[in-house]
Design a protein around this motif. Structure first.
Motif, mmCIF file in Angstrom:
data_model
loop_
_atom_site.group_PDB
_atom_site.id
_atom_site.type_symbol
_atom_site.label_atom_id
_atom_site.label_comp_id
_atom_site.label_asym_id
_atom_site.label_seq_id
_atom_site.Cartn_x
_atom_site.Cartn_y
_atom_site.Cartn_z
ATOM 1 N N GLY A 1 47.108 38.696 28.097
ATOM 2 C CA GLY A 1 46.082 38.167 27.216
ATOM 3 C C GLY A 1 46.532 38.240 25.773
ATOM 4 N N THR A 2 46.083 37.302 24.971
ATOM 5 C CA THR A 2 46.458 37.348 23.554
ATOM 6 C C THR A 2 45.630 38.386 22.806
ATOM 7 O OG1 THR A 2 44.971 35.501 23.047
ATOM 8 C CG2 THR A 2 47.297 34.967 23.478
ATOM 9 N N ALA A 3 44.501 38.798 23.365
ATOM 10 C CA ALA A 3 43.665 39.826 22.747
ATOM 11 C C ALA A 3 43.855 41.153 23.493
ATOM 12 C CB ALA A 3 42.203 39.405 22.797
ATOM 13 N N ASN A 4 43.436 42.229 22.870
ATOM 14 C CA ASN A 4 43.620 43.551 23.478
ATOM 15 C C ASN A 4 42.340 44.094 24.105
ATOM 16 O OD1 ASN A 4 42.117 44.175 21.235
ATOM 17 N ND2 ASN A 4 43.583 45.621 20.367
ATOM 18 N N TYR A 5 41.405 43.235 24.437
ATOM 19 C CA TYR A 5 40.096 43.651 24.943
ATOM 20 C C TYR A 5 40.141 44.404 26.267
ATOM 21 C CZ TYR A 5 38.683 39.737 21.884
ATOM 22 O OH TYR A 5 38.523 38.863 20.852
ATOM 23 N N HIS A 6 41.028 44.030 27.164
ATOM 24 C CA HIS A 6 40.941 44.522 28.543
ATOM 25 C C HIS A 6 42.241 45.151 29.047
ATOM 26 C CE1 HIS A 6 37.042 42.604 28.873
ATOM 27 N NE2 HIS A 6 37.570 41.484 28.414
ATOM 28 N N ILE A 7 43.001 45.758 28.164
ATOM 29 C CA ILE A 7 44.263 46.380 28.565
ATOM 30 C C ILE A 7 43.989 47.445 29.627
ATOM 31 C CG2 ILE A 7 46.189 47.823 27.787
ATOM 32 C CD1 ILE A 7 45.981 46.352 25.068
ATOM 33 N N GLY A 8 44.726 47.367 30.729
ATOM 34 C CA GLY A 8 44.607 48.338 31.819
ATOM 35 C C GLY A 8 43.485 48.081 32.798
ATOM 36 N N GLU A 9 42.675 47.056 32.551
ATOM 37 C CA GLU A 9 41.542 46.775 33.434
ATOM 38 C C GLU A 9 41.932 45.870 34.599
ATOM 39 O OE1 GLU A 9 38.035 45.342 31.437
ATOM 40 O OE2 GLU A 9 38.282 46.801 29.805
ATOM 41 N N GLU A 10 41.157 45.986 35.674
ATOM 42 C CA GLU A 10 41.279 45.097 36.834
ATOM 43 C C GLU A 10 40.789 43.703 36.437
ATOM 44 O OE1 GLU A 10 42.209 45.969 40.033
ATOM 45 O OE2 GLU A 10 42.589 48.046 39.460
ATOM 46 N N PRO A 11 41.171 42.676 37.203
ATOM 47 C CA PRO A 11 40.602 41.353 36.944
ATOM 48 C C PRO A 11 39.077 41.371 37.117
ATOM 49 C CG PRO A 11 42.521 41.176 38.366
ATOM 50 C CD PRO A 11 42.197 42.636 38.247
ATOM 51 N N ASP A 12 38.412 40.432 36.484
ATOM 52 C CA ASP A 12 36.966 40.256 36.628
ATOM 53 C C ASP A 12 36.628 40.161 38.117
ATOM 54 O OD1 ASP A 12 34.498 38.405 36.919
ATOM 55 O OD2 ASP A 12 34.488 38.863 34.774
ATOM 56 N N SER A 13 35.523 40.773 38.514
ATOM 57 C CA SER A 13 35.144 40.792 39.935
ATOM 58 C C SER A 13 34.978 39.388 40.503
ATOM 59 C CB SER A 13 33.857 41.594 40.134
ATOM 60 O OG SER A 13 32.782 41.005 39.421
ATOM 61 N N ARG A 14 34.591 38.427 39.659
ATOM 62 C CA ARG A 14 34.425 37.049 40.139
ATOM 63 C C ARG A 14 35.776 36.371 40.368
ATOM 64 N NH1 ARG A 14 30.601 35.711 35.225
ATOM 65 N NH2 ARG A 14 32.229 37.042 34.339
ATOM 66 N N SER A 15 36.795 36.743 39.588
ATOM 67 C CA SER A 15 38.158 36.244 39.857
ATOM 68 C C SER A 15 38.659 36.817 41.173
ATOM 69 C CB SER A 15 39.122 36.634 38.727
ATOM 70 O OG SER A 15 38.912 35.848 37.587
ATOM 71 N N ILE A 16 38.410 38.098 41.384
ATOM 72 C CA ILE A 16 38.813 38.735 42.647
ATOM 73 C C ILE A 16 38.097 38.069 43.810
ATOM 74 C CG2 ILE A 16 38.708 40.880 43.985
ATOM 75 C CD1 ILE A 16 39.059 42.383 41.273
ATOM 76 N N GLU A 17 36.800 37.833 43.660
ATOM 77 C CA GLU A 17 35.998 37.225 44.726
ATOM 78 C C GLU A 17 36.519 35.830 45.108
ATOM 79 O OE1 GLU A 17 31.416 35.773 45.216
ATOM 80 O OE2 GLU A 17 31.749 37.678 44.168
ATOM 81 N N VAL A 18 36.824 35.001 44.117
ATOM 82 C CA VAL A 18 37.305 33.649 44.418
ATOM 83 C C VAL A 18 38.709 33.709 45.020
ATOM 84 C CG1 VAL A 18 38.321 32.953 42.189
ATOM 85 C CG2 VAL A 18 37.245 31.251 43.622
ATOM 86 N N ALA A 19 39.536 34.643 44.589
ATOM 87 C CA ALA A 19 40.874 34.795 45.172
ATOM 88 C C ALA A 19 40.766 35.197 46.642
ATOM 89 C CB ALA A 19 41.685 35.828 44.389
ATOM 90 N N VAL A 20 39.922 36.172 46.928
ATOM 91 C CA VAL A 20 39.724 36.634 48.310
ATOM 92 C C VAL A 20 39.193 35.489 49.179
ATOM 93 C CG1 VAL A 20 38.315 38.176 49.758
ATOM 94 C CG2 VAL A 20 39.456 39.069 47.711
ATOM 95 N N LYS A 21 38.267 34.726 48.630
ATOM 96 C CA LYS A 21 37.701 33.576 49.362
ATOM 97 C C LYS A 21 38.798 32.609 49.816
ATOM 98 C CE LYS A 21 34.902 29.477 48.507
ATOM 99 N NZ LYS A 21 34.218 28.700 47.489
ATOM 100 N N GLN B 1 48.380 43.039 27.082
ATOM 101 C CA GLN B 1 48.404 42.123 25.948
ATOM 102 C C GLN B 1 49.761 41.437 25.850
ATOM 103 O OE1 GLN B 1 47.372 43.906 22.182
ATOM 104 N NE2 GLN B 1 47.019 41.915 21.221
ATOM 105 N N PHE B 2 49.723 40.153 25.518
ATOM 106 C CA PHE B 2 50.939 39.386 25.271
ATOM 107 C C PHE B 2 51.656 40.000 24.077
ATOM 108 C CE2 PHE B 2 53.282 35.813 23.396
ATOM 109 C CZ PHE B 2 53.947 35.330 24.519
#
Length: 156
Positions: free
Chosen positions: A41-61, A72-73
């Motif tokens: 990511g270009t921002a440092n908001y979510h360093i070390g965090e898992e992907p959003d649960s909705r991204s995980i859900e659609v991937a699993v689907k 961060q990039f």
């Protein structure tokens, strides 16, 4: 080894989903030893965090394994990756700013989307699950076309 990085703002929605889809396609094509991918990511908001649960859900689907921790990039990514794919114009500009130059392998993700060439991958973060499915479909098409480009360009 050809290295690809997908970049969005926070590295929890679009880019980790793109990374997961790309890794899945690389494996299906038998190119694991020739192509690798990551996301940031270009921002440092979510360093070390898992992907959003909705991204995980659609991937699993769609039977796509997804395993990523937000990062961060960094300007060193310009030398570490042959291809950098930005999800939108804002992040495209942020990448150039971070690198200090226009990387030869920098593209907008949807430059490879036959149904929306040159458009942006919308950020689904503030919307519902349908937005994540739409993003999945966009990324699935775009990454397929992008990988064909990589295969042809690099004679794989």
């Amino acid at each position: 080894m050809i290295k690809i990085i997908f970049v969005c703002l926070g590295n929890i929605c679009r880019s980790p989903l793109a990374e997961a889809i790309c890794q899945h396609k690389i494996k299906k094509k038998g190119l694991e030893g020739q192509i690798s991918c990551d996301s940031a990511g270009t921002a440092n908001y979510h360093i070390g965090e898992e992907p959003d649960s909705r991204s995980i859900e659609v991937a699993v689907k769609h039977n796509i394994p997804i395993d990523h921790k937000g990062r961060q990039f960094h300007h060193t990514d310009g030398t570490n990756y042959q291809y950098i794919l930005a999800m939108d114009e804002s992040n495209y500009r942020n990448i150039i700013h971070e690198l200090g130059y226009k990387h030869d392998g920098l593209y907008l993700m949807r430059n490879f989307d036959s149904q929306g060439r040159g458009m942006e991958v919308p950020d689904p973060y503030y919307g519902g699950k349908d937005g994540f499915e739409d993003v999945y479909q966009i990324l699935d098409r775009s990454i397929e076309e992008f990988l064909e480009f990589v295969i042809e360009t690099n004679h794989l």
